[in-house]
Scaffold this active site. Structure first.
Site, PDB file in Angstrom:
ATOM      1  N   HIS A   1     -17.733 -13.844 -21.985  1.00 13.69           N
ATOM      2  CA  HIS A   1     -17.345 -13.664 -20.578  1.00 13.69           C
ATOM      3  C   HIS A   1     -16.460 -12.425 -20.437  1.00 13.69           C
ATOM      4  CE1 HIS A   1     -15.724 -15.374 -16.636  1.00 13.69           C
ATOM      5  NE2 HIS A   1     -14.774 -14.511 -16.960  1.00 13.69           N
ATOM      6  N   GLU A   2     -15.451 -12.299 -21.308  1.00  9.94           N
ATOM      7  CA  GLU A   2     -14.528 -11.165 -21.209  1.00  9.94           C
ATOM      8  C   GLU A   2     -15.193  -9.859 -21.628  1.00  9.94           C
ATOM      9  OE1 GLU A   2     -11.783 -11.516 -19.643  1.00  9.94           O
ATOM     10  OE2 GLU A   2     -12.045 -13.690 -19.527  1.00  9.94           O
TER      11      GLU A   2
ATOM     12  N   HIS B   1     -17.003  -8.619 -18.698  1.00  6.99           N
ATOM     13  CA  HIS B   1     -16.101  -7.894 -17.795  1.00  6.99           C
ATOM     14  C   HIS B   1     -15.932  -6.443 -18.267  1.00  6.99           C
ATOM     15  CE1 HIS B   1     -14.768 -10.821 -14.930  1.00  6.99           C
ATOM     16  NE2 HIS B   1     -14.167 -11.619 -15.803  1.00  6.99           N
TER      17      HIS B   1
ATOM     18  N   GLU C   1     -16.443 -12.967 -11.414  1.00  3.05           N
ATOM     19  CA  GLU C   1     -16.301 -14.067 -12.362  1.00  3.05           C
ATOM     20  C   GLU C   1     -17.635 -14.776 -12.570  1.00  3.05           C
ATOM     21  OE1 GLU C   1     -13.597 -15.327 -14.286  1.00  3.05           O
ATOM     22  OE2 GLU C   1     -13.074 -13.260 -13.854  1.00  3.05           O
TER      23      GLU C   1
END
Length: 374
Positions: free
Chosen positions: A142-143, A146, A193
């Site tokens: 997930h990060e 980003h 997100e």
């Protein structure tokens, strides 16, 4: 597929084989609203120059020094299992430069990717202690998602402006202007997100692990007390339940948040995982990074508009249904307005009506079924 060898400096030691996505563009997994905003910003003349000029005002250097001095940097010697996950995630998404990652002492489960020039990833001890290996792999992915999307720049600006708004709260107009920007950035970040959740799934390639991680963030380390189907049913009830008052309250509740509600994230991710788009990506059909320069802003905005139109039409939220009725000129709209907020409740949520006084057309002996004006 991942093969456990070292490629381009990225050590890859997964516990199972997973597909890799060479040259993948972040457009592959970005939510339509997130993508259209990013494409427009990237195409804006002088955008990068303006933000580089702002770097002297933003506390990025201070943040880097803070994490370096007061957190634990992930490496082969420290939190080595997280270092393996980080390198693996960068290998899966083909991110050439592995961003530095820190573990910060904080019982609150959280993770973030910040930075203007180069992204840095921070996870809290609360999160590390809460999640198992596969759940944590999805969070690291997930990060990294980003970082690949360039979200860290806007996240850093959001943090700075939020802090600034507190400092200038005594200046009415100044605070209002800053909070207007913060509100817009938060709306974008909530969509980002959803994008990063998809990136986490592409890295972990285990939907159940992603679901478990979201449930733990919502309810703690009590999986034996939780159920995925019941958790997703909460999202359905949240969207469809209540009347217009609840719709307004939902908006007010979400405005100060940087993240969507956890049940909503779980439902959105499951929907995407079951889509044809996800299957095509897993089959190796996805946009490449070298095609990003040819991306059309107009096409991105059109896709975003189509997404919102579809969302409004299919939504069970009372306010969204009202918008659809207004657009379609629903015949019973006037009657529903006269009945007040309760007139816009989900039919499934309406309490049963009591006995009614028979109308002339419903008199005894009339074989026709009684009329229903609801």
């Amino acid at each position: 597929m991942s093969d456990g060898h070292e490629h381009n400096g990225h050590e890859n030691v997964p516990s199972r084989q997973r597909r890799r996505f060479p040259g993948i563009s972040s457009r592959t997994y970005e939510h339509p609203a997130d993508r259209s905003a990013l494409v427009a910003l990237r195409k804006l003349s002088g955008f990068d120059t303006v933000f580089k000029a702002l770097s002297g005002l933003l506390p990025e250097r201070s943040l880097r020094l803070l994490f370096l001095s007061d957190s634990v940097r992930v490496s082969d010697q420290q939190f080595s299992h997280l270092n393996v996950m980080l390198r693996d995630a960068c290998y899966i998404l083909d991110l050439e430069k592995v961003p530095p990652m820190y573990v910060s002492q904080d019982p609150q489960p959280n993770a973030m990717c910040i930075g203007l020039d180069e992204p840095i990833i921070v996870v809290t001890t609360g999160l590390v202690e809460l999640l198992d290996e596969e759940e944590m792999r999805a969070v690291v992915g997930h990060e990294v998602g980003h970082a690949l999307s360039g979200h860290s720049v806007y996240r850093t600006i959001l943090l700075f402006l939020t802090s600034l708004a507190v400092r200038v709260a005594w200046i009415p107009l100044g605070n209002l202007a800053i909070m207007a920007i913060v509100t817009g950035l938060r709306e974008w970040f909530r969509k980002s997100e959803l994008s990063a959740d998809r990136a986490g799934l592409l890295v972990g390639q285990d939907l159940q692990a992603s679901m478990r991680g979201l449930m733990k963030i919502a309810g703690g380390n009590h999986l034996h007390e939780m159920n995925v189907d019941a958790f997703l049913a909460q999202a359905e009830e949240y969207e469809a339940g209540g009347d217009l008052r609840d719709s307004v309250l939902k908006i007010l509740n979400v405005l100060p948040r940087s993240h969507p509600f956890t049940t909503v994230r779980a439902a959105e991710l499951k929907k995407w995982a079951e889509s044809r788009d996800y299957q095509r990506i897993m089959d190796g059909h996805y946009p490449r990074r070298d095609e990003d320069k040819d991306t059309s802003v107009r096409d991105s905005w059109r896709e975003s508009a189509n997404h919102y139109t579809t969302h409004v039409k299919s939504s069970k939220d009372p306010l969204m249904k009202l918008v659809t009725d207004l657009a379609g000129g629903a015949g019973d709209l006037g009657d529903r307005v006269r009945r007040g907020f309760g007139g816009f409740a989900n039919p499934a949520q309406k309490p049963p009506r009591g006995p009614e006084t028979p109308r002339p057309s419903d008199s005894p002996g009339d074989d026709r079924p009684p009329r229903d004006d609801s």
